[in-house]
Design a protein around this motif. Structure first.
Motif, PDB file in Angstrom:
ATOM      1  N   ILE A 164       0.840  -1.193   0.000  1.00 32.14           N
ATOM      2  CA  ILE A 164       0.000   0.000   0.000  1.00 32.14           C
ATOM      3  C   ILE A 164       0.884   1.255   0.000  1.00 32.14           C
ATOM      4  O   ILE A 164       1.875   1.320   0.740  1.00 32.14           O
ATOM      5  CB  ILE A 164      -0.919   0.026   1.235  1.00 32.14           C
ATOM      6  N   ASP A 208       0.473   5.102   0.990  1.00 25.37           N
ATOM      7  CA  ASP A 208      -0.475   5.980   1.668  1.00 25.37           C
ATOM      8  C   ASP A 208      -0.475   7.373   1.039  1.00 25.37           C
ATOM      9  O   ASP A 208       0.354   7.693   0.185  1.00 25.37           O
ATOM     10  CB  ASP A 208      -0.207   6.038   3.176  1.00 25.37           C
ATOM     11  N   HIS A 261      -6.442   0.173  -6.877  1.00 27.65           N
ATOM     12  CA  HIS A 261      -7.597   0.232  -5.980  1.00 27.65           C
ATOM     13  C   HIS A 261      -7.346   1.330  -4.968  1.00 27.65           C
ATOM     14  O   HIS A 261      -6.264   1.414  -4.379  1.00 27.65           O
ATOM     15  CB  HIS A 261      -7.767  -1.112  -5.259  1.00 27.65           C
ATOM     16  N   ARG A 262      -8.337   2.218  -4.796  1.00 28.99           N
ATOM     17  CA  ARG A 262      -8.216   3.268  -3.790  1.00 28.99           C
ATOM     18  C   ARG A 262      -8.900   2.795  -2.505  1.00 28.99           C
ATOM     19  O   ARG A 262     -10.071   2.429  -2.513  1.00 28.99           O
ATOM     20  CB  ARG A 262      -8.836   4.572  -4.280  1.00 28.99           C
ATOM     21  N   ARG A 263      -8.162   2.817  -1.420  1.00 28.64           N
ATOM     22  CA  ARG A 263      -8.673   2.371  -0.131  1.00 28.64           C
ATOM     23  C   ARG A 263      -9.471   3.477   0.549  1.00 28.64           C
ATOM     24  O   ARG A 263      -9.310   4.655   0.222  1.00 28.64           O
ATOM     25  CB  ARG A 263      -7.496   1.960   0.759  1.00 28.64           C
ATOM     26  N   PRO A 264     -10.323   3.108   1.505  1.00 25.94           N
ATOM     27  CA  PRO A 264     -11.093   4.126   2.235  1.00 25.94           C
ATOM     28  C   PRO A 264     -10.226   5.175   2.931  1.00 25.94           C
ATOM     29  O   PRO A 264     -10.647   6.322   3.091  1.00 25.94           O
ATOM     30  CB  PRO A 264     -11.903   3.302   3.239  1.00 25.94           C
ATOM     31  N   ASP A 265      -9.005   4.768   3.344  1.00 28.62           N
ATOM     32  CA  ASP A 265      -8.130   5.715   4.027  1.00 28.62           C
ATOM     33  C   ASP A 265      -7.333   6.588   3.059  1.00 28.62           C
ATOM     34  O   ASP A 265      -6.490   7.399   3.478  1.00 28.62           O
ATOM     35  CB  ASP A 265      -7.176   4.980   4.977  1.00 28.62           C
ATOM     36  N   ILE A 284      -3.426   3.655  -1.861  1.00 30.69           N
ATOM     37  CA  ILE A 284      -3.646   2.926  -3.104  1.00 30.69           C
ATOM     38  C   ILE A 284      -2.932   1.585  -3.056  1.00 30.69           C
ATOM     39  O   ILE A 284      -1.895   1.437  -2.398  1.00 30.69           O
ATOM     40  CB  ILE A 284      -3.194   3.720  -4.342  1.00 30.69           C
ATOM     41  N   ALA A 285      -3.502   0.605  -3.760  1.00 33.89           N
ATOM     42  CA  ALA A 285      -2.910  -0.721  -3.870  1.00 33.89           C
ATOM     43  C   ALA A 285      -3.146  -1.219  -5.292  1.00 33.89           C
ATOM     44  O   ALA A 285      -4.063  -0.761  -5.985  1.00 33.89           O
ATOM     45  CB  ALA A 285      -3.536  -1.671  -2.858  1.00 33.89           C
ATOM     46  N   THR A 326      -4.430  -3.752  -8.109  1.00 34.78           N
ATOM     47  CA  THR A 326      -5.435  -4.789  -8.303  1.00 34.78           C
ATOM     48  C   THR A 326      -4.739  -6.051  -8.841  1.00 34.78           C
ATOM     49  O   THR A 326      -3.533  -6.048  -9.109  1.00 34.78           O
ATOM     50  CB  THR A 326      -6.482  -4.327  -9.310  1.00 34.78           C
TER      51      THR A 326
END
Length: 256
Positions: free
Chosen positions: A65, A67, A97-101, A104-105, A107
């Motif tokens: 991830i 941040d 993929h964009r995380r709620p926080d 990014i990660a 896919t």
């Protein structure tokens, strides 16, 4: 010559930076020349893959991830709104993929692209640095120690740790990663350590990313560069003066 004086860590930091930049740029350019653009195009082109390539040392690791502070630090000299729009496109392409926080990660599709990129980089670095295998291995070992020590220093002084380096280090190195890929990614990761040092130096001098980019050559820029060397010097203490000379010689001898 007294190598200990001539190649003290802060002096070495200034000398090695352009050599690191040259070797790193040569490795990337070899990939472009060999077909990286074609690989990227199969996944949607630069609009789909740009940040995957830029943050590959973190995003290639399953579960890796980046941040928000790390993303902002690596892209600090670019327009933030444009970067967000570009990121939105890569999310829409299904590569990130964009995380709620806000992090990014990659896919599954993004990981597949990076797996192919690793293979391409293995081929091109083997060709680019053919005949210099011993130098590459020495440099891989040296830069591995430098990165490990930089991480230790950051852990001991989290208030001084840089966000760009934290977003990219340690680089993902699965078992069997060829020496050329190890070297390319270790060079790239250590460049972010210096980038953080540079940002800290110009910030302390009262500049912004925009104003320092416009700063002409002269005493003020020189002072910032020297302060950058001082702030970037920490990891180089792990090398002896003789090892520092060897690193410079090996980098200079690499083709590209």
């Amino acid at each position: 010559m007294n190598h200990t004086v001539e190649l003290a860590p802060h002096r070495f930091a200034g000398l090695v930076a352009p050599a690191v930049d040259r070797a790193f740029a040569a490795g990337l350019q070899a990939g472009r020349d060999r077909g990286a653009a074609g690989l990227s195009q199969r996944y949607g082109g630069p609009a789909a893959t740009g940040f995957l390539v830029e943050f590959r040392t973190r995003l290639a690791e399953p579960g890796g991830i980046v941040d928000e502070p790390g993303f902002a630090a690596v892209t600090r000299y670019r327009d933030a709104a444009e970067c967000r729009r570009a990121l939105d496109k890569q999310v829409a392409y299904g590569m990130l993929h964009r995380r709620p926080d806000g992090g990014i990660a990659a896919t599954e599709r993004g990981l597949a692209f990076l797996g192919e990129l690793w293979g391409l980089q293995a081929e091109v670095t083997a060709e680019l640095w053919a005949g210099h295998e011993e130098r590459v291995v020495r440099l891989v070992e040296a830069f591995g120690r430098l990165l490990a020590y930089a991480l230790v220093l950051d852990a001991e002084r989290p208030d001084a740790a840089g966000a760009a380096f934290a977003a990219t280090a340690p680089p993902y190195e699965p078992d069997g990663t060829p020496p050329g890929v190890l070297l390319l990614n270790r060079l790239g990761t250590l460049r972010h350590h210096r980038a953080d040092a540079h940002a800290a130096a110009w910030s302390a001098a009262g500049h912004t990313a925009r104003s320092v980019a416009a700063l002409p050559p002269g005493p003020e820029r020189l002072a910032i560069d020297l302060e950058t060397d001082r702030r970037a010097a920490g990891p180089y203490a792990v090398l002896t003066a003789e090892e520092r000379l060897t690193v410079l010689a090996d980098l200079a001898a690499l083709p590209g």
